[in-house]
Design a protein around this motif. Structure first.
Motif, PDB file in Angstrom:
ATOM      1  N   PHE A 117       7.319  14.263  -6.383  1.00  0.00           N
ATOM      2  CA  PHE A 117       6.869  15.069  -7.524  1.00  0.00           C
ATOM      3  C   PHE A 117       6.859  14.310  -8.848  1.00  0.00           C
ATOM      4  O   PHE A 117       6.135  14.697  -9.779  1.00  0.00           O
ATOM      5  N   GLY A 118       7.669  13.288  -8.984  1.00  0.00           N
ATOM      6  CA  GLY A 118       7.761  12.585 -10.255  1.00  0.00           C
ATOM      7  C   GLY A 118       8.422  13.438 -11.324  1.00  0.00           C
ATOM      8  O   GLY A 118       9.304  14.236 -11.031  1.00  0.00           O
ATOM      9  N   GLU A 119       7.953  13.277 -12.561  1.00  0.00           N
ATOM     10  CA  GLU A 119       8.554  14.019 -13.677  1.00  0.00           C
ATOM     11  C   GLU A 119       8.111  15.483 -13.662  1.00  0.00           C
ATOM     12  O   GLU A 119       6.949  15.785 -13.389  1.00  0.00           O
ATOM     13  N   PHE A 120       9.040  16.374 -13.955  1.00  0.00           N
ATOM     14  CA  PHE A 120       8.708  17.790 -14.085  1.00  0.00           C
ATOM     15  C   PHE A 120       8.260  18.044 -15.521  1.00  0.00           C
ATOM     16  O   PHE A 120       9.076  18.115 -16.439  1.00  0.00           O
ATOM     17  N   THR A 121       6.951  18.220 -15.715  1.00  0.00           N
ATOM     18  CA  THR A 121       6.395  18.323 -17.067  1.00  0.00           C
ATOM     19  C   THR A 121       6.572  19.701 -17.693  1.00  0.00           C
ATOM     20  O   THR A 121       6.332  19.868 -18.890  1.00  0.00           O
ATOM     21  N   GLY A 144      11.283   6.361 -10.647  1.00  0.00           N
ATOM     22  CA  GLY A 144      10.523   5.466  -9.785  1.00  0.00           C
ATOM     23  C   GLY A 144       9.038   5.759  -9.747  1.00  0.00           C
ATOM     24  O   GLY A 144       8.209   4.848  -9.890  1.00  0.00           O
ATOM     25  N   LYS A 145       8.661   7.009  -9.553  1.00  0.00           N
ATOM     26  CA  LYS A 145       7.239   7.367  -9.461  1.00  0.00           C
ATOM     27  C   LYS A 145       6.527   7.121 -10.779  1.00  0.00           C
ATOM     28  O   LYS A 145       5.427   6.559 -10.814  1.00  0.00           O
ATOM     29  N   MET A 146       7.164   7.533 -11.885  1.00  0.00           N
ATOM     30  CA  MET A 146       6.549   7.334 -13.195  1.00  0.00           C
ATOM     31  C   MET A 146       6.378   5.852 -13.497  1.00  0.00           C
ATOM     32  O   MET A 146       5.341   5.429 -14.024  1.00  0.00           O
ATOM     33  N   LEU A 147       7.388   5.029 -13.170  1.00  0.00           N
ATOM     34  CA  LEU A 147       7.300   3.596 -13.407  1.00  0.00           C
ATOM     35  C   LEU A 147       6.144   2.990 -12.628  1.00  0.00           C
ATOM     36  O   LEU A 147       5.333   2.238 -13.187  1.00  0.00           O
ATOM     37  N   TYR A 148       6.064   3.315 -11.341  1.00  0.00           N
ATOM     38  CA  TYR A 148       4.996   2.766 -10.496  1.00  0.00           C
ATOM     39  C   TYR A 148       3.626   3.142 -11.048  1.00  0.00           C
ATOM     40  O   TYR A 148       2.740   2.288 -11.196  1.00  0.00           O
ATOM     41  N   GLU A 149       3.435   4.417 -11.353  1.00  0.00           N
ATOM     42  CA  GLU A 149       2.129   4.878 -11.815  1.00  0.00           C
ATOM     43  C   GLU A 149       1.783   4.310 -13.179  1.00  0.00           C
ATOM     44  O   GLU A 149       0.614   4.007 -13.455  1.00  0.00           O
ATOM     45  N   SER A 150       2.786   4.142 -14.040  1.00  0.00           N
ATOM     46  CA  SER A 150       2.536   3.596 -15.377  1.00  0.00           C
ATOM     47  C   SER A 150       2.090   2.145 -15.310  1.00  0.00           C
ATOM     48  O   SER A 150       1.159   1.725 -16.020  1.00  0.00           O
ATOM     49  N   VAL A 151       2.742   1.357 -14.454  1.00  0.00           N
ATOM     50  CA  VAL A 151       2.360  -0.056 -14.310  1.00  0.00           C
ATOM     51  C   VAL A 151       1.010  -0.149 -13.601  1.00  0.00           C
ATOM     52  O   VAL A 151       0.149  -0.955 -13.983  1.00  0.00           O
ATOM     53  N   GLN A 152       0.791   0.671 -12.598  1.00  0.00           N
ATOM     54  CA  GLN A 152      -0.502   0.680 -11.904  1.00  0.00           C
ATOM     55  C   GLN A 152      -1.632   1.030 -12.864  1.00  0.00           C
ATOM     56  O   GLN A 152      -2.745   0.492 -12.768  1.00  0.00           O
ATOM     57  N   ASN A 153      -1.374   1.912 -13.819  1.00  0.00           N
ATOM     58  CA  ASN A 153      -2.393   2.334 -14.772  1.00  0.00           C
ATOM     59  C   ASN A 153      -2.855   1.196 -15.673  1.00  0.00           C
ATOM     60  O   ASN A 153      -3.975   1.232 -16.200  1.00  0.00           O
ATOM     61  N   ALA A 210       9.731  -5.045 -13.186  1.00  0.00           N
ATOM     62  CA  ALA A 210      10.945  -5.635 -12.623  1.00  0.00           C
ATOM     63  C   ALA A 210      12.186  -5.132 -13.338  1.00  0.00           C
ATOM     64  O   ALA A 210      13.161  -4.704 -12.704  1.00  0.00           O
ATOM     65  N   GLU A 211      12.170  -5.176 -14.673  1.00  0.00           N
ATOM     66  CA  GLU A 211      13.357  -4.772 -15.434  1.00  0.00           C
ATOM     67  C   GLU A 211      13.659  -3.293 -15.249  1.00  0.00           C
ATOM     68  O   GLU A 211      14.823  -2.894 -15.118  1.00  0.00           O
ATOM     69  N   ASN A 212      12.615  -2.467 -15.210  1.00  0.00           N
ATOM     70  CA  ASN A 212      12.843  -1.027 -15.094  1.00  0.00           C
ATOM     71  C   ASN A 212      13.089  -0.563 -13.666  1.00  0.00           C
ATOM     72  O   ASN A 212      13.518   0.581 -13.474  1.00  0.00           O
ATOM     73  N   GLU A 243      -4.221  -9.267  -9.591  1.00  0.00           N
ATOM     74  CA  GLU A 243      -3.709  -9.340  -8.221  1.00  0.00           C
ATOM     75  C   GLU A 243      -2.203  -9.547  -8.206  1.00  0.00           C
ATOM     76  O   GLU A 243      -1.514  -9.086  -7.289  1.00  0.00           O
ATOM     77  N   ASP A 244      -1.683 -10.225  -9.213  1.00  0.00           N
ATOM     78  CA  ASP A 244      -0.231 -10.411  -9.301  1.00  0.00           C
ATOM     79  C   ASP A 244       0.468  -9.078  -9.548  1.00  0.00           C
ATOM     80  O   ASP A 244       1.560  -8.833  -9.026  1.00  0.00           O
ATOM     81  N   ILE A 245      -0.146  -8.201 -10.367  1.00  0.00           N
ATOM     82  CA  ILE A 245       0.416  -6.860 -10.558  1.00  0.00           C
ATOM     83  C   ILE A 245       0.415  -6.112  -9.234  1.00  0.00           C
ATOM     84  O   ILE A 245       1.405  -5.469  -8.865  1.00  0.00           O
ATOM     85  N   ARG A 246      -0.699  -6.188  -8.502  1.00  0.00           N
ATOM     86  CA  ARG A 246      -0.776  -5.492  -7.206  1.00  0.00           C
ATOM     87  C   ARG A 246       0.282  -6.018  -6.243  1.00  0.00           C
ATOM     88  O   ARG A 246       0.890  -5.250  -5.483  1.00  0.00           O
ATOM     89  N   SER A 247       0.506  -7.318  -6.280  1.00  0.00           N
ATOM     90  CA  SER A 247       1.527  -7.902  -5.403  1.00  0.00           C
ATOM     91  C   SER A 247       2.918  -7.400  -5.773  1.00  0.00           C
ATOM     92  O   SER A 247       3.741  -7.129  -4.899  1.00  0.00           O
ATOM     93  N   ALA A 248       3.178  -7.281  -7.080  1.00  0.00           N
ATOM     94  CA  ALA A 248       4.479  -6.758  -7.525  1.00  0.00           C
ATOM     95  C   ALA A 248       4.643  -5.307  -7.081  1.00  0.00           C
ATOM     96  O   ALA A 248       5.700  -4.912  -6.561  1.00  0.00           O
ATOM     97  N   LEU A 249       3.604  -4.506  -7.252  1.00  0.00           N
ATOM     98  CA  LEU A 249       3.670  -3.089  -6.898  1.00  0.00           C
ATOM     99  C   LEU A 249       3.783  -2.873  -5.392  1.00  0.00           C
ATOM    100  O   LEU A 249       4.236  -1.812  -4.948  1.00  0.00           O
ATOM    101  N   ALA A 250       3.367  -3.874  -4.619  1.00  0.00           N
ATOM    102  CA  ALA A 250       3.490  -3.769  -3.157  1.00  0.00           C
ATOM    103  C   ALA A 250       4.953  -3.692  -2.726  1.00  0.00           C
ATOM    104  O   ALA A 250       5.258  -3.313  -1.592  1.00  0.00           O
ATOM    105  N   LEU A 251       5.851  -4.039  -3.630  1.00  0.00           N
ATOM    106  CA  LEU A 251       7.279  -3.930  -3.349  1.00  0.00           C
ATOM    107  C   LEU A 251       7.701  -2.474  -3.147  1.00  0.00           C
ATOM    108  O   LEU A 251       8.654  -2.193  -2.417  1.00  0.00           O
ATOM    109  N   GLN A 252       6.966  -1.539  -3.772  1.00  0.00           N
ATOM    110  CA  GLN A 252       7.442  -0.163  -3.859  1.00  0.00           C
ATOM    111  C   GLN A 252       7.645   0.501  -2.502  1.00  0.00           C
ATOM    112  O   GLN A 252       8.677   1.126  -2.256  1.00  0.00           O
ATOM    113  N   TRP A 253       6.676   0.357  -1.597  1.00  0.00           N
ATOM    114  CA  TRP A 253       6.823   1.048  -0.314  1.00  0.00           C
ATOM    115  C   TRP A 253       7.974   0.460   0.500  1.00  0.00           C
ATOM    116  O   TRP A 253       8.661   1.176   1.241  1.00  0.00           O
TER     117      TRP A 253
END
Length: 287
Positions: free
Chosen positions: A16-20, A85-94, A127-129, A261-271
């Motif tokens: 669900f991520g953040e409850f808005t 976690g969800k907000m961080l992933y989506e924010s960096v992906q954006n 990485a830091e977050n 592509e480096d961002i995508r590689s970093a985000l591949a860590l999430q799963w």
């Protein structure tokens, strides 16, 4: 340890991520800090200490009775608000779709960043977050329960708002910054090891510790160095904060031109991280 609450919290955040529809606890903490500064700010260590004291006291007073609720589902859902976690992933992906959105994620000056610098900033903040927003909250939730989680979030929020070495906060933010250093000491190193393990780069542990020691923060360098070495890129370097160039060292041994592509590689860590955390927490529940 609070494995059941932590498992529910982690899954709730991932789904669900953040409850808005409610005001986020961190936003409420930020409101408290802002109000305190408005009425009581003075650039002294003592005044900064009282800010820390009263925020932590308020959090303790509010969260302690809530933590006594005898329902792990309710506690887990409440605890999920302390995991980002969800907000961080989506924010960096954006950032891949909207590079200018990087200004919402970092404290550095973003007006004149090149595309490579934007990508570098996105990977660094991811990485830091991972430490500040995911691993550290989970760590304190597991060890100290709901009270530990929200005390940590209060400390981290204090640091993010007043823990700067500049004219306004050099003294006022010192207690907050030092407390944040202590609180993140273990989680930052756990995060670095997890990054290396999940990328299959545990052999780069000595290099990670070497580069991390170059960072002015006693903690931030660990996940950043681990991510840089895992992706074979170099992070860090000269960065502008509040109009002043800070010549940070480079972390890593790879290329300095950072691509999408480096961002995508970093985000591949999430799963991989999700899988590991859920398995560990589920195992803890069943023991």
């Amino acid at each position: 340890m609070y494995f059941d609450i932590a498992l529910i919290a982690y899954l709730t955040d991932r789904i669900f991520g953040e409850f808005t529809f409610i005001r986020h606890p961190v936003v409420l903490m930020g409101d408290f800090i802002t109000a305190f500064q408005k009425h009581f700010y003075r650039d002294t260590i003592a005044r900064g200490f009282w800010l820390v004291f009263w925020l932590l006291a308020a959090v303790l007073a509010l969260v302690t009775p809530i933590s006594l609720i005898d329902n792990v589902w309710v506690l887990g859902i409440i605890a999920s608000s302390g995991i980002a976690g969800k907000m961080l992933y989506e924010s960096v992906q954006n950032v891949l779709n909207d590079p200018q959105s990087i200004r919402y994620l970092v404290s550095r000056d973003t007006e004149n960043l090149s595309k490579s610098d934007i990508n570098k900033a996105a990977i660094e903040t991811y990485a830091e977050n991972l430490s500040d927003g995911v691993i550290a909250p989970l760590f304190y939730l597991l060890v100290f329960g709901l009270v530990g989680l929200f005390l940590y979030k209060a400390i981290n929020t204090l640091d993010s708002m007043v823990g700067y070495r500049n004219e306004k906060y050099e003294k006022f933010g010192k207690v907050a910054a030092r407390l944040d250093d202590i609180a993140n000491y273990i989680p930052s190193r756990i995060t670095a090891v997890l990054i290396l393990i999940l990328f299959g780069k545990l052999g780069k542990l000595p290099q990670t510790w070497h580069y991390a020691a170059l960072h002015e923060s006693p903690n931030a360098g660990y996940p950043i160095a681990a991510m840089a070495l895992s992706l074979n890129v170099s992070l860090g370097g000269a960065t502008s904060y509040f109009g002043v160039i800070k010549n940070k060292p480079y972390f890593g041994e790879g290329k300095r031109e950072i691509s999408d592509e480096d961002i995508r590689s970093a985000l591949a860590l999430q799963w991989k991280l999700d899988t590991l955390v859920i398995i560990v927490l589920a195992a803890g529940v069943m023991v």
